[in-house]
Design a protein around this motif. Structure first.
Motif, PDB file in Angstrom:
ATOM      1  N   SER A   1     -16.147  38.577   9.205  1.00 48.10           N
ATOM      2  CA  SER A   1     -15.751  38.382  10.481  1.00 48.10           C
ATOM      3  C   SER A   1     -16.754  39.476  11.498  1.00 48.10           C
ATOM      4  O   SER A   1     -17.352  40.237  10.966  1.00 48.10           O
TER       5      SER A   1
ATOM      6  N   TYR B   1     -15.682  23.868  10.478  1.00 47.30           N
ATOM      7  CA  TYR B   1     -16.561  24.689  10.850  1.00 47.30           C
ATOM      8  C   TYR B   1     -18.072  24.267  11.480  1.00 47.30           C
ATOM      9  O   TYR B   1     -18.469  22.999  11.267  1.00 47.30           O
TER      10      TYR B   1
ATOM     11  N   THR C   1     -11.519  25.635  14.879  1.00 46.40           N
ATOM     12  CA  THR C   1     -12.969  25.519  14.499  1.00 46.40           C
ATOM     13  C   THR C   1     -13.775  26.785  14.536  1.00 46.40           C
ATOM     14  O   THR C   1     -13.252  27.837  15.404  1.00 46.40           O
ATOM     15  N   TYR C   2     -14.292  27.132  13.348  1.00 46.11           N
ATOM     16  CA  TYR C   2     -14.852  28.326  13.143  1.00 46.11           C
ATOM     17  C   TYR C   2     -16.559  28.299  13.400  1.00 46.11           C
ATOM     18  O   TYR C   2     -17.105  27.161  12.991  1.00 46.11           O
TER      19      TYR C   2
ATOM     20  N   HIS D   1     -12.535  35.768  17.881  1.00 52.22           N
ATOM     21  CA  HIS D   1     -11.987  35.318  16.629  1.00 52.22           C
ATOM     22  C   HIS D   1     -12.274  34.274  15.714  1.00 52.22           C
ATOM     23  O   HIS D   1     -11.967  33.811  14.605  1.00 52.22           O
ATOM     24  N   ARG D   2     -13.159  33.245  16.566  1.00 49.35           N
ATOM     25  CA  ARG D   2     -13.647  32.082  16.180  1.00 49.35           C
ATOM     26  C   ARG D   2     -14.932  32.423  15.510  1.00 49.35           C
ATOM     27  O   ARG D   2     -15.844  31.341  15.053  1.00 49.35           O
TER      28      ARG D   2
ATOM     29  N   HIS E   1     -10.627  31.858   4.470  1.00 49.84           N
ATOM     30  CA  HIS E   1     -11.707  30.827   4.254  1.00 49.84           C
ATOM     31  C   HIS E   1     -11.916  30.585   3.046  1.00 49.84           C
ATOM     32  O   HIS E   1     -13.006  30.229   2.628  1.00 49.84           O
TER      33      HIS E   1
ATOM     34  N   LEU F   1     -17.866  33.736  13.061  1.00 49.09           N
ATOM     35  CA  LEU F   1     -18.162  34.353  11.803  1.00 49.09           C
ATOM     36  C   LEU F   1     -19.668  34.641  11.438  1.00 49.09           C
ATOM     37  O   LEU F   1     -20.469  33.977  12.135  1.00 49.09           O
TER      38      LEU F   1
END
Length: 317
Positions: A163, A84, A110-111, A132-133, A175, A135
């Motif tokens: 999201s 992250y 990776t977010y 989509h990555r 998560h 948040l």
């Protein structure tokens, strides 16, 4: 877990201090060489109700910096990707160079977790980074940075994570490890499927408190001291609430009471907008009240109180 925190203001240092003991690798990226150097040399000093502790740079905790002209961070390379990246800078700091830098430090695992106030940053980030990555995070944690290397935890809150794709159903287990890690570090957090309501609620609270404290040069709690300031707060609140309803956002019934509760709970705090004005820095007025004005304009709605405080803050800038 491997985490990078981009932004070493009050919240960035707070999360770094509390997460350091629970991460395989934690990298804190500052906006200046000076702050990164002081953190690396002196360590990060953290104060809360349990006392004071100092965290030193080591093999799992490192400090670096990002400067747009260089488009790189001065940190050691590591073959393992980050799980992250916590983006904890203010909206004006989200430049094309920074977005490219973030993208270069992400892979398919990776977010990017965005903690910004206001609206608009998600579109800018989504132009480069896979949606989509991305948040979104809304937190009510209270923190105060006392210099480059010291941070105090001034109030416990809740951190909501969800999201960017508001219509997307979130798997609560997606998560789980992040929520578990935050819990171990002392942060109450939870996944949310209605981040639009969370974001709008925080936007309205910020749009009421921040500009008034900046214009009046008062702490959050002092807004509650006179009928005149309370009337201004209510006018800002009602205008913003009407915009949210027109957008189809079902806000909490007791949002006004929550707003007053924030003023009380953070009564001694200087809002980030007030601190920016006091230190001759650009504020987030364009992304807070300015974003409400932009939405209202598209809806052919008038927000006279917001327009007035917007222009006053811009004049102060």
């Amino acid at each position: 877990m491997r985490i990078m925190i981009v932004g070493a203001g009050s919240l960035g240092l707070l999360f770094a201090a509390k997460l350091a003991a629970y991460c395989e690798r934690l990298t804190v990226i500052t906006r200046t060489r000076e702050q990164a150097g002081e953190l690396a040399g002196q360590g990060l000093e953290f104060n809360d109700a349990d006392g004071c502790q100092k965290l030193k740079q080591n093999e799992s905790l490192e400090f670096g910096y990002f400067i747009e002209e260089e488009q790189k961070a001065a940190v050691a390379t590591n073959s393992k990707p980050y799980d992250y990246i916590f983006l904890m800078v203010k909206q004006p700091a989200i430049t094309k160079e920074l977005v490219d830098y973030l993208d270069n430090h992400m892979d398919e695992r990776t977010y990017l977790l965005c903690f910004q106030n206001g609206m608009g940053h998600e579109e800018k980030l989504g132009e480069v980074i896979d949606s989509h990555r991305l948040l979104l995070a809304v937190t009510t944690e209270g923190a105060r940075r006392d210099g480059f290397t010291r941070v105090s935890h001034t109030g416990h809150g809740v951190t909501y994570i969800g999201s960017m794709q508001h219509s997307e159903e979130i798997d609560p287990s997606a998560h789980f490890l992040l929520v578990e890690l935050l819990g171990k570090a002392g942060f109450q957090s939870e996944m949310s499927k209605n981040m639009d309501v969370r974001i709008w609620s925080k936007l309205i609270i910020n749009a009421v408190i921040n500009p008034l404290t900046a214009i009046m040069r008062v702490t959050n709690g002092e807004l509650l001291n006179t009928t005149s300031s309370m009337s201004l707060m209510e006018a800002l609140y009602q205008e913003a609430y009407a915009v949210a309803l027109a957008q189809g956002v079902a806000l909490p019934d007791r949002l006004w009471e929550s707003l007053l509760g924030v003023c009380t709970a953070t009564s001694q705090n200087h809002s980030s907008m007030l601190q920016d004005i006091e230190n001759s820095r650009p504020t987030e007025i364009d992304r807070i009240n300015g974003s409400l004005l932009a939405i209202a304009n598209k809806l052919n709605m008038k927000l006279p109180t917001h327009e007035t405080v917007y222009l006053l803050v811009k004049a102060l800038e």
